[in-house]
Design a protein around this motif. Structure first.
Motif, PDB file in Angstrom:
ATOM      1  N   LEU A 157       0.822  -1.203   0.000  1.00 11.73           N
ATOM      2  CA  LEU A 157       0.000   0.000   0.000  1.00 11.73           C
ATOM      3  C   LEU A 157       0.860   1.257   0.000  1.00 11.73           C
ATOM      4  O   LEU A 157       0.544   2.245  -0.663  1.00 11.73           O
ATOM      5  N   GLY A 158       1.947   1.233   0.757  1.00 13.50           N
ATOM      6  CA  GLY A 158       2.829   2.404   0.813  1.00 13.50           C
ATOM      7  C   GLY A 158       3.475   2.730  -0.516  1.00 13.50           C
ATOM      8  O   GLY A 158       3.884   3.871  -0.757  1.00 13.50           O
ATOM      9  N   GLN A 159       3.590   1.746  -1.414  1.00 20.35           N
ATOM     10  CA  GLN A 159       4.245   1.957  -2.707  1.00 20.35           C
ATOM     11  C   GLN A 159       3.284   2.392  -3.809  1.00 20.35           C
ATOM     12  O   GLN A 159       3.717   2.693  -4.924  1.00 20.35           O
ATOM     13  N   VAL A 160       1.995   2.441  -3.518  1.00 16.73           N
ATOM     14  CA  VAL A 160       0.999   2.743  -4.552  1.00 16.73           C
ATOM     15  C   VAL A 160       1.118   4.200  -4.997  1.00 16.73           C
ATOM     16  O   VAL A 160       1.230   5.119  -4.185  1.00 16.73           O
ATOM     17  N   ASN A 161       1.086   4.419  -6.308  1.00 16.03           N
ATOM     18  CA  ASN A 161       1.061   5.770  -6.870  1.00 16.03           C
ATOM     19  C   ASN A 161       0.335   5.718  -8.215  1.00 16.03           C
ATOM     20  O   ASN A 161       0.025   4.640  -8.750  1.00 16.03           O
ATOM     21  N   THR A 162       0.077   6.892  -8.782  1.00 15.70           N
ATOM     22  CA  THR A 162      -0.708   6.968 -10.021  1.00 15.70           C
ATOM     23  C   THR A 162       0.084   6.555 -11.253  1.00 15.70           C
ATOM     24  O   THR A 162      -0.493   6.425 -12.338  1.00 15.70           O
ATOM     25  N   ASP A 163       1.390   6.337 -11.135  1.00 17.91           N
ATOM     26  CA  ASP A 163       2.197   5.908 -12.276  1.00 17.91           C
ATOM     27  C   ASP A 163       2.216   4.395 -12.440  1.00 17.91           C
ATOM     28  O   ASP A 163       2.836   3.886 -13.384  1.00 17.91           O
ATOM     29  N   MET A 164       1.560   3.673 -11.556  1.00 13.33           N
ATOM     30  CA  MET A 164       1.610   2.214 -11.615  1.00 13.33           C
ATOM     31  C   MET A 164       0.759   1.659 -12.750  1.00 13.33           C
ATOM     32  O   MET A 164       0.952   0.525 -13.177  1.00 13.33           O
ATOM     33  N   ILE A 165      -0.204   2.467 -13.250  1.00 15.50           N
ATOM     34  CA  ILE A 165      -1.009   2.069 -14.406  1.00 15.50           C
ATOM     35  C   ILE A 165      -0.967   3.213 -15.409  1.00 15.50           C
ATOM     36  O   ILE A 165      -1.490   4.306 -15.138  1.00 15.50           O
ATOM     37  N   SER A 166      -0.335   2.966 -16.540  1.00 15.29           N
ATOM     38  CA  SER A 166      -0.179   4.034 -17.530  1.00 15.29           C
ATOM     39  C   SER A 166      -1.477   4.314 -18.287  1.00 15.29           C
ATOM     40  O   SER A 166      -1.706   5.432 -18.740  1.00 15.29           O
ATOM     41  N   GLU A 167      -2.325   3.303 -18.412  1.00 16.15           N
ATOM     42  CA  GLU A 167      -3.580   3.459 -19.149  1.00 16.15           C
ATOM     43  C   GLU A 167      -4.592   4.183 -18.267  1.00 16.15           C
ATOM     44  O   GLU A 167      -5.058   3.644 -17.266  1.00 16.15           O
ATOM     45  N   GLN A 168      -4.931   5.399 -18.625  1.00 14.62           N
ATOM     46  CA  GLN A 168      -5.809   6.206 -17.791  1.00 14.62           C
ATOM     47  C   GLN A 168      -7.283   5.936 -18.076  1.00 14.62           C
ATOM     48  O   GLN A 168      -7.664   5.431 -19.130  1.00 14.62           O
ATOM     49  N   GLY A 169      -8.115   6.267 -17.073  1.00 19.01           N
ATOM     50  CA  GLY A 169      -9.542   6.025 -17.132  1.00 19.01           C
ATOM     51  C   GLY A 169     -10.011   5.529 -15.779  1.00 19.01           C
ATOM     52  O   GLY A 169      -9.274   5.572 -14.792  1.00 19.01           O
ATOM     53  N   THR A 170     -11.254   5.046 -15.728  1.00 15.79           N
ATOM     54  CA  THR A 170     -11.795   4.517 -14.479  1.00 15.79           C
ATOM     55  C   THR A 170     -12.612   3.276 -14.797  1.00 15.79           C
ATOM     56  O   THR A 170     -13.839   3.326 -14.884  1.00 15.79           O
ATOM     57  N   ALA A 171     -11.925   2.150 -14.979  1.00 17.93           N
ATOM     58  CA  ALA A 171     -12.577   0.886 -15.331  1.00 17.93           C
ATOM     59  C   ALA A 171     -13.035   0.185 -14.057  1.00 17.93           C
ATOM     60  O   ALA A 171     -12.528  -0.878 -13.698  1.00 17.93           O
ATOM     61  N   LEU A 172     -14.020   0.779 -13.381  1.00 15.54           N
ATOM     62  CA  LEU A 172     -14.465   0.234 -12.102  1.00 15.54           C
ATOM     63  C   LEU A 172     -15.158  -1.117 -12.276  1.00 15.54           C
ATOM     64  O   LEU A 172     -15.007  -2.015 -11.440  1.00 15.54           O
TER      65      LEU A 172
END
Length: 346
Positions: A157-172
């Protein structure tokens, strides 16, 4: 694997060279005292049972015994020990939005960091439940499979950031489908999905996924992170993100879909702000879910092996007590008899 539980005790091995220095000093002092009695050859004839090598042999035994005692006190440990324990709990899969909109700072320090802090607070209250973590933006993937290893969960959890998935969007919707497939096959255990998102830009049909979850008896709890007024998004250059017309992009919380997902499965929707993480009612909902017993494998401390070194030390001390510094007189009488050809020496 091998280690010492009290590695600083190893320094006491320096007692061995100190012992040998004292032995050299004592032997040298003894030779000087014997030399005062007269010629060395004649003096040796007066001491037929004196043995030089036995002195050093006993000293070697004592050195080995000291070393074994020191090693025993240092607590030598070998290998990890597996222990199986029974636990009773539910299964909780966290689904965290890591799209760029989570960088908005309408909650401090940012939506993503506030979401991570809320999950950490919830992990501190969950103890025997198994947990997992899924990240999603334009696609979803499992960051941490279902486990009872809370230390690993905190680390990931501490390592999570927005660069971990390059494909943007919200595929909930895809994230919810992946979460449902990621639970263990065990039956009779309560399952929950905790979604934390700002609810923007849904690219699939999360409500259909929620209906399928409801059929499987899975509750979905949702947390809306952000504000209804919205906030601008920072860009990589340190400024603010703008659209094609040059207008600053404002990201706003979309509560409608998140609330509908929770309602479909009998879960709870909460709006998280700077002053309320929104996870307390969710914890209460998880705590009332059906618990089931499962087997947990723990890797505990190394096995202690100091007993072996103590046994060796005891054996060496006993042997050192048996071995005398003087020669065996019966052995010397036999040697004298052979030297005289069986004739009397008197």
């Amino acid at each position: 694997m091998f280690r010492f539980g009290e590695v600083e005790i190893i320094w006491f091995l320096l007692l061995v060279p100190v012992q040998w220095l004292l032995m050299f000093w004592a032997r040298r002092r003894r030779r000087r005292r014997i030399a005062r009695l007269g010629d060395a050859q004649h003096v040796r004839m007066l001491m037929p049972y004196a043995s030089e090598w036995r002195f050093w042999f006993k000293g070697g035994l004592l050195s080995l015994a000291i070393a074994c005692v020191v090693l025993a006190l240092a607590r030598p440990q070998f290998g990890l020990r597996q222990e199986k324990a029974k636990r009773t709990g539910a299964e909780v899969m966290f689904v965290l939005d890591v799209s760029r909109s989570m960088l908005a700072q309408d909650v401090r320090p940012s939506r993503l960091e506030r979401a991570k802090l809320g999950i950490q607070q919830l992990l501190n209250r969950l103890h025997d439940d198994r947990i997992g973590l899924i990240l999603f933006a334009g696609r979803a993937y499992v960051q941490l499979p279902i486990t009872n290893d809370y230390s690993s969960a905190q680390m990931f959890l501490g390592q999570v950031n927005t660069d971990m998935i390059s494909e943007q969007g919200t595929a909930l919707g895809s994230a919810l489908q992946l979460a449902m497939r990621s639970f263990s096959p065990q039956e009779g255990i309560g399952r929950a999905i905790v979604v934390i998102s700002d609810g923007e830009n849904h690219e699939d049909d999360p409500l259909s996924a929620a209906e399928e979850a409801a059929k499987q008896g899975i509750k979905i709890f949702t947390v809306g992170i952000g504000s209804l007024e919205g906030a601008p998004l920072p860009d990589a250059s340190g400024g603010l993100k703008k659209d094609g017309a040059g207008n600053v992009v404002i990201s706003r919380l979309d509560e409608k879909v998140l609330a509908s997902i929770a309602a479909t499965t009998g879960g709870v929707y909460m709006h998280a702000t700077n002053f309320q993480s929104g996870l307390d009612p969710i914890y209460e909902g998880i705590d009332t879910m059906q618990k089931a017993e499962y087997e947990q494998v723990n890797y505990t401390s190394y096995d202690e092996r100091f007993q072996l070194f103590l046994a060796i030390a005891l054996g060496l001390l006993v042997l050192g007590t048996i071995v005398l510094e003087r020669r065996n007189p019966w052995f010397n009488l036999g040697r004298i008899y052979r030297a005289t050809g069986g004739r009397s020496a008197y």
